[in-house]
Design a protein around this motif. Structure first.
Motif, PDB file in Angstrom:
ATOM      1  N   TYR A 102      24.380   4.634  -3.565  1.00  0.00           N
ATOM      2  CA  TYR A 102      25.692   4.022  -3.382  1.00  0.00           C
ATOM      3  C   TYR A 102      26.063   3.163  -4.591  1.00  0.00           C
ATOM      4  CZ  TYR A 102      29.036   0.589  -1.529  1.00  0.00           C
ATOM      5  OH  TYR A 102      30.105  -0.235  -1.346  1.00  0.00           O
ATOM      6  N   CYS A 133      22.915   1.223  -5.646  1.00  0.00           N
ATOM      7  CA  CYS A 133      21.785   1.180  -4.723  1.00  0.00           C
ATOM      8  C   CYS A 133      20.755   2.194  -5.185  1.00  0.00           C
ATOM      9  CB  CYS A 133      22.202   1.503  -3.297  1.00  0.00           C
ATOM     10  SG  CYS A 133      20.783   1.656  -2.200  1.00  0.00           S
ATOM     11  N   CYS A 135      23.672  -3.170  -0.361  1.00  0.00           N
ATOM     12  CA  CYS A 135      24.213  -1.827  -0.084  1.00  0.00           C
ATOM     13  C   CYS A 135      24.655  -1.725   1.370  1.00  0.00           C
ATOM     14  CB  CYS A 135      23.130  -0.791  -0.370  1.00  0.00           C
ATOM     15  SG  CYS A 135      23.549   0.867   0.170  1.00  0.00           S
TER      16      CYS A 135
HETATM   17 ZN    ZN Z   1      21.802   2.295  -0.170  1.00  0.00          ZN
END
Ligand code: ZN
Ligand code: ADP
Ligand code: ZN
Length: 758
Positions: free
Chosen positions: A498, A493, A475
């Motif tokens: 994310y 993530c 990430c």
């Molecule tokens: Zn992250």
């Protein structure tokens, strides 16, 4: 846990006596079985109720039991029912432990009742386990020769009993003398005045009939001498600022604990020792039993695999003050030790101090709080301390004491890092056993030496790792591995939410990337068995160890060399003190690294360092082989050099950059349900409300399926909450969980200071 208050303020009166003299005493009782329901009662005149007492109370038309939470003398708004009776005059829970329970309940956002359940274990609460009593026979008067002869001819059985008692010199339980069939003979002997029969409590020693030879204190080396001095100074001063004892494996920390404990006992105080898990670290328990073998009953062992009866006995023997050294895993921190002088948390970095089901407390952190509440000294010991503790030492909250030299004269083993990227991708070994590790195993088998193979697998997250260059897709915001979600072909993530499209080829070397699929010990076992058909191979994992004592038996077999190769998860790394072991192989170091967990690198470093420090304890030098696709990873390189300080500096830099613990607190909010849409809906609702309710300094990630999306037939959705102080999270989230009123089909849990992000 960085935000422990200087002195937690108990809600109402603590410990004071309320009885006849107060006009109206309102007693707030936590009623057993009513999930965290506290009800007010009146104390009848003359009843000496104290906080922490067990009481019988009326509840509707029946009677039930509970624990006194607080006393007030305020005027009740409505007439109160009186308490029925005090079950025991002495409080079952001390004032300090009541404070601890209330504080922990607020911190971990759980009902106080749950904490009290930990403090007063089930068998003690049920009170059904009366102490087991048995008839005990002691010799009162030695028979004369003439009497003996007469008894011999007239009642040979009585004579046999007398001879036995004279020989053993002391009394014996009736069951040993022949049980109920010997009772008549003993009664006759009692009438003649030869013996005395009395009821005695039978002590169920969980260490069984094992004998411990007394051990003498060792002559301390300079570093140990210094460490002991620091600990004892704190004890004399009643200083509860934690002492972090950072000593390399084999530096002799246990000897320091033993001598400190002995001195604290001399002062008339008690000692509490927390260890990761007794069945994994039987040596520590044995060393304490041995050192205090001349004072039988001094050391009480609290064991998670103990029977109810054993637990009942140990608990009461500690409470009575008969046992003054209590040793046990995390739950032992609640042991009813009175006059506590010293707490020792051995291997303080160990993840098993964190309880993985509700209440999800951290044993080390609560031990630190308990020490403060009781004015006791606390020592946190480890070769590889947690970053939380290192950080606390750096900013002066803990006092750091180091031991950098080994007390035994063993050399650290040779550690090789084996680059799996250049191994031929052989079908037969599936990239699991390298040529080098195979040869090393074969060599040990030929020489009759033992090996351990570790598979440090945690959970089942699928990360993307390139088999050619070892690159892991991470990430941008957290630098943690992204988890592959097959259903949407996305990488996600799990800490910040994310998302990215899964790349078709490796972003580093353009090779076509593959999924890193976790594999289990069973697969490795199958390959081992195929490679070494004649070797005695034993697998240890959660499946094998559900049977009571299974692990202990396996470790005993291994020690006795009835096993050549022991294969297991990180659970076997703790007890690595086997002189016959000359080879330790780490099958795939990346399995511990490629998980979406801020502590993945720390845990891998600790595991590898501990392994490297413990292999080769015997006469022959040890060798450690670490197989990995990312040989350049910091956790692996610093571990190879046994460089805890270097690793800590590097890792603290990263944690600060991403505001991870110890620079923040992380909590995982999980919703589970048999119905996927209900889990998703409940979490989305909670998430929306939390966005509005949480203060701006807290962050909350998007609701997502958990990295482990389904377990035990339930779908799991979760989000991660980050805040500078844990109480910000627990206060707001517990309110919102209560408001949600989600019904039975959905379970919501909050894990404050989470160690498991799966
Ligand atoms: Zn992250
Ligand atoms: P640690 O707990 O720090 O890993 P241990 O306490 O297990 O280390 O000690 C390692 C070994 O060194 C043990 O076999 C222990 O008996 C021995 N040892 C410890 N202190 C001394 C000492 N002062 N003199 C000689 N041997 C010692
Ligand atoms: Zn690559």
């Amino acid at each position: 846990m960085s935000d422990i208050p200087q002195s937690p303020s108990p809600s109402v009166e603590s410990g004071g006596l309320f009885g006849a003299e107060a006009a109206v005493s309102v007693v707030r009782v936590l009623v057993d079985g009513l999930n965290d329901m506290a009800l007010d009662y009146a104390a009848p005149p003359g009843m000496q109720v104290r906080r922490g007492c067990r009481v019988e109370v009326p509840l509707r038309s029946r009677k039930t039991t509970g624990t006194v939470l607080a006393l007030t003398s305020s005027k009740p708004e409505y007439p109160l029912k009186p308490l029925v009776r005090l079950i025991e005059e002495e409080p079952v829970v001390s004032s300090a432990l009541m404070d601890l329970a209330e504080w922990a309940a607020a911190y971990y956002a759980v009902p106080v009742e749950q904490m009290l359940r930990c403090i007063v274990p089930e068998p003690v609460r049920r009170e059904r386990h009366e102490e087991k009593k048995q008839k005990y026979v002691t010799l009162q008067r030695r028979p004369t020769d003439e009497e003996m002869n007469r008894t011999n001819t007239r009642a040979p059985r009585r004579a046999a009993i007398l001879r036995y008692l004279m020989e053993c010199g002391e009394g014996e339980y009736l069951s040993v003398l022949g049980g109920s069939s010997a009772l008549a003979s003993c009664r006759a002997l009692a009438e003649q005045g030869f013996v005395l029969i009395e009821e005695r409590a039978v002590y169920r020693d969980p260490a069984g009939t094992e004998q411990f030879a007394p051990s003498e204190p060792l002559q301390l080396n300079e570093e140990q001498e210094h460490a002991l001095k620091v600990v004892m100074q704190a004890c004399h001063a009643g200083d509860s600022r934690p002492i972090l004892l950072q000593g390399v494996t084999g530096s002799g920390k246990t000897e320091v604990y033993l001598q400190a404990a002995a001195q604290v006992l001399e002062q008339g105080k008690s000692v509490l020792i927390l260890v990761p898990e007794i069945s994994l670290t039987p040596q520590t328990m044995a060393r304490f039993k041995s050192r205090f073998a001349d004072k039988p009953g001094t050391v009480a062992i609290l064991h998670s695999a103990m029977s109810d009866g054993e637990r009942f006995d140990e608990w009461h023997s500690i409470r009575r003050g008969a046992a003054r050294v209590a040793i046990g895993p995390r739950s032992a921190l609640f042991a009813p030790v009175s006059n506590l002088g010293l707490i020792i948390v051995d291997e303080e970095h160990d993840a098993s101090y964190k309880q993985e089901n509700s209440p999800r407390y951290h044993g080390r952190d609560l031990a630190v709080l308990r020490a403060r509440l009781e004015g006791a000294t606390i020592v946190l010991g480890s070769a590889t301390p947690s970053l939380e503790s290192i950080f606390n030492a750096r900013r002066g909250k803990y006092k750091l004491v180091r031991m950098d030299k080994r007390a035994d004269n063993h050399r650290l083993p040779l550690t090789r890092v084996l680059d799996m990227r250049i191994e031929p991708k052989d079908k037969k070994y599936l990239g699991i056993l390298s040529e080098r590790l195979r040869c090393a195993l074969e060599d040990r088998l030929r020489k009759g030496e033992q090996s351990i193979l570790l598979l440090n697998r945690r959970g089942f997250a699928r990360a993307l790792q390139c088999p050619d260059c070892g690159h892991v897709v991470t990430c941008e915001h957290c630098a943690l591995p992204l988890t592959y979600h097959l259903s949407e072909n996305r990488l996600v993530c799990h800490i910040c939410g994310y998302r990215a499209v899964a790349p078709e080829s490796c972003p580093e070397c353009r090779s076509r990337g593959i999924l890193l699929e976790g594999y289990g010990t069973q697969k490795v076992e199958a390959i081992l068995k195929r490679s070494f058909p004649d070797a005695r191979i034993c697998r240890v994992d959660a499946d094998v160890t559900v049977r009571k004592n299974a692990l202990r038996d396996i470790l005993e077999d291994f020690r006795a060399h009835r096993i050549d190769i022991l294969l297991g998860t990180q659970m076997i790394s703790k007890g690595l003190d086997f002189p016959g072991v000359t080879l330790v192989g780490v099958v795939n170091a990346d399995l511990g690294l490629c998980v979406p967990d801020p502590r993945a690198a720390e845990r891998t470093f600790q595991l590898l360092t501990q392994v490297a420090g413990r292999a080769g304890r015997g006469e022959v030098d040890g060798e450690v082989i670490i197989q990995t696709y990312s040989p350049q990873a910091a956790a692996i390189q610093f571990a190879r050099r046994h460089d805890t300080d270097g690793f800590a500096a590097n890792e603290l830099g990263l944690r600060e950059k991403f505001a991870f613990p110890p620079f923040s607190h992380l909590a995982v909010l999980t919703v589970r349900s048999e119905h996927e849409d209900m889990a998703a809906f409940a979490l989305t609702t909670l998430h929306k409300r939390l966005l509005a309710a949480l203060p701006p300094e807290a962050e909350i990630s998007e609701p997502l399926p958990a990295p482990l999306p389904k377990a035990y037939g339930q779908f799991r959705y979760q989000c991660v909450i980050k805040a500078p102080r844990a109480r910000i999270i627990s206060d707001v989230v517990s309110t919102e969980i209560d408001r949600l009123a989600s019904g039975d089909s959905v379970t919501v849990t909050l894990d404050v200071d989470a160690y498991n992000f799966m």
